[in-house]
Scaffold this motif. Structure first.
Motif, PDB file in Angstrom:
ATOM      1  N   TYR A   8       0.837  -1.200   0.000  1.00 55.79           N
ATOM      2  CA  TYR A   8       0.000   0.000   0.000  1.00 55.79           C
ATOM      3  C   TYR A   8       0.872   1.250   0.000  1.00 55.79           C
ATOM      4  N   ARG A  10       2.278   4.865   1.123  1.00 53.93           N
ATOM      5  CA  ARG A  10       2.347   5.545   2.419  1.00 53.93           C
ATOM      6  C   ARG A  10       1.633   6.873   2.261  1.00 53.93           C
ATOM      7  N   ARG A  12       0.545  10.612   3.582  1.00 57.19           N
ATOM      8  CA  ARG A  12       1.027  11.706   4.416  1.00 57.19           C
ATOM      9  C   ARG A  12      -0.137  12.665   4.629  1.00 57.19           C
ATOM     10  N   VAL A  27      -7.197   4.820   6.524  1.00 57.19           N
ATOM     11  CA  VAL A  27      -5.744   4.964   6.611  1.00 57.19           C
ATOM     12  C   VAL A  27      -5.229   4.222   7.847  1.00 57.19           C
ATOM     13  N   GLU A  31      -2.433   1.367   7.662  1.00 59.55           N
ATOM     14  CA  GLU A  31      -1.195   1.481   8.438  1.00 59.55           C
ATOM     15  C   GLU A  31      -1.033   0.304   9.394  1.00 59.55           C
ATOM     16  N   THR A  32      -2.126  -0.198   9.951  1.00 59.03           N
ATOM     17  CA  THR A  32      -2.062  -1.373  10.827  1.00 59.03           C
ATOM     18  C   THR A  32      -1.599  -2.589  10.041  1.00 59.03           C
ATOM     19  N   ARG A  34       0.230  -2.568   7.363  1.00 57.37           N
ATOM     20  CA  ARG A  34       1.636  -2.350   7.014  1.00 57.37           C
ATOM     21  C   ARG A  34       2.544  -2.571   8.228  1.00 57.37           C
ATOM     22  N   GLU A  35       2.231  -1.916   9.337  1.00 55.06           N
ATOM     23  CA  GLU A  35       3.095  -1.981  10.517  1.00 55.06           C
ATOM     24  C   GLU A  35       3.140  -3.377  11.132  1.00 55.06           C
TER      25      GLU A  35
END
Length: 140
Positions: A8, A10, A12, A27, A31-32, A34-35
């Motif tokens: 995905y 990133r 900003r 988002v 982000e969850t 990804r992280e």
């Protein structure tokens, strides 16, 4: 949107007032994914089902379906809401491509289910480890 890391882009956040998205709440979900490493784990687990010249990663397609459901979708075609926000979700497979993947995984039966479950278990273990004393298994 800045550079792409993982499956995905990133995202900003800036206060300029332009470039707004309708699924901004998603988002946090992206982000969850990804992280936690869920994107790479699912991608690796489903690599055997990726066709040699395929444009879309099977892991990302499956995650896109999961994101669409989490955002209120109730059918495979609801990945269209993700397709409308490429700055948040990146390239999203067409409805026929999504359907073909689901058919392929269903035909593989237990083998595909085992691959998905092992990727989820790997990521769950990593997340609980990161949670340390705040993890669900911390008190036994």
């Amino acid at each position: 949107m800045s550079r792409r890391i993982g499956l995905y882009p990133r995202v900003r956040v800036e206060g300029g007032g332009n470039g707004t998205v309708s699924q901004a709440g998603a988002v946090l979900l992206v982000e969850t994914v990804r992280e936690s490493g869920l994107d790479t784990a699912i991608s690796t687990a489903l690599a055997p089902w990726r066709k040699p010249r395929a444009v879309h990663d099977p892991g990302k397609i499956l995650l896109d379906v999961a994101l669409a459901v989490a955002l209120g979708g109730d059918c495979l075609a609801d990945v269209g809401m993700l397709r409308a926000e490429p700055g948040v979700f990146g390239p999203v497979a067409s409805d026929p491509t999504v359907s073909r993947l689901i058919d392929t995984l269903a035909a593989a039966g237990p083998k595909a289910l085992t691959a998905i479950r092992s990727a989820r278990a790997e990521v769950r273990s990593r997340v609980w480890e990161l949670a340390g004393a705040n993890g669900p298994a911390a008190d036994g």
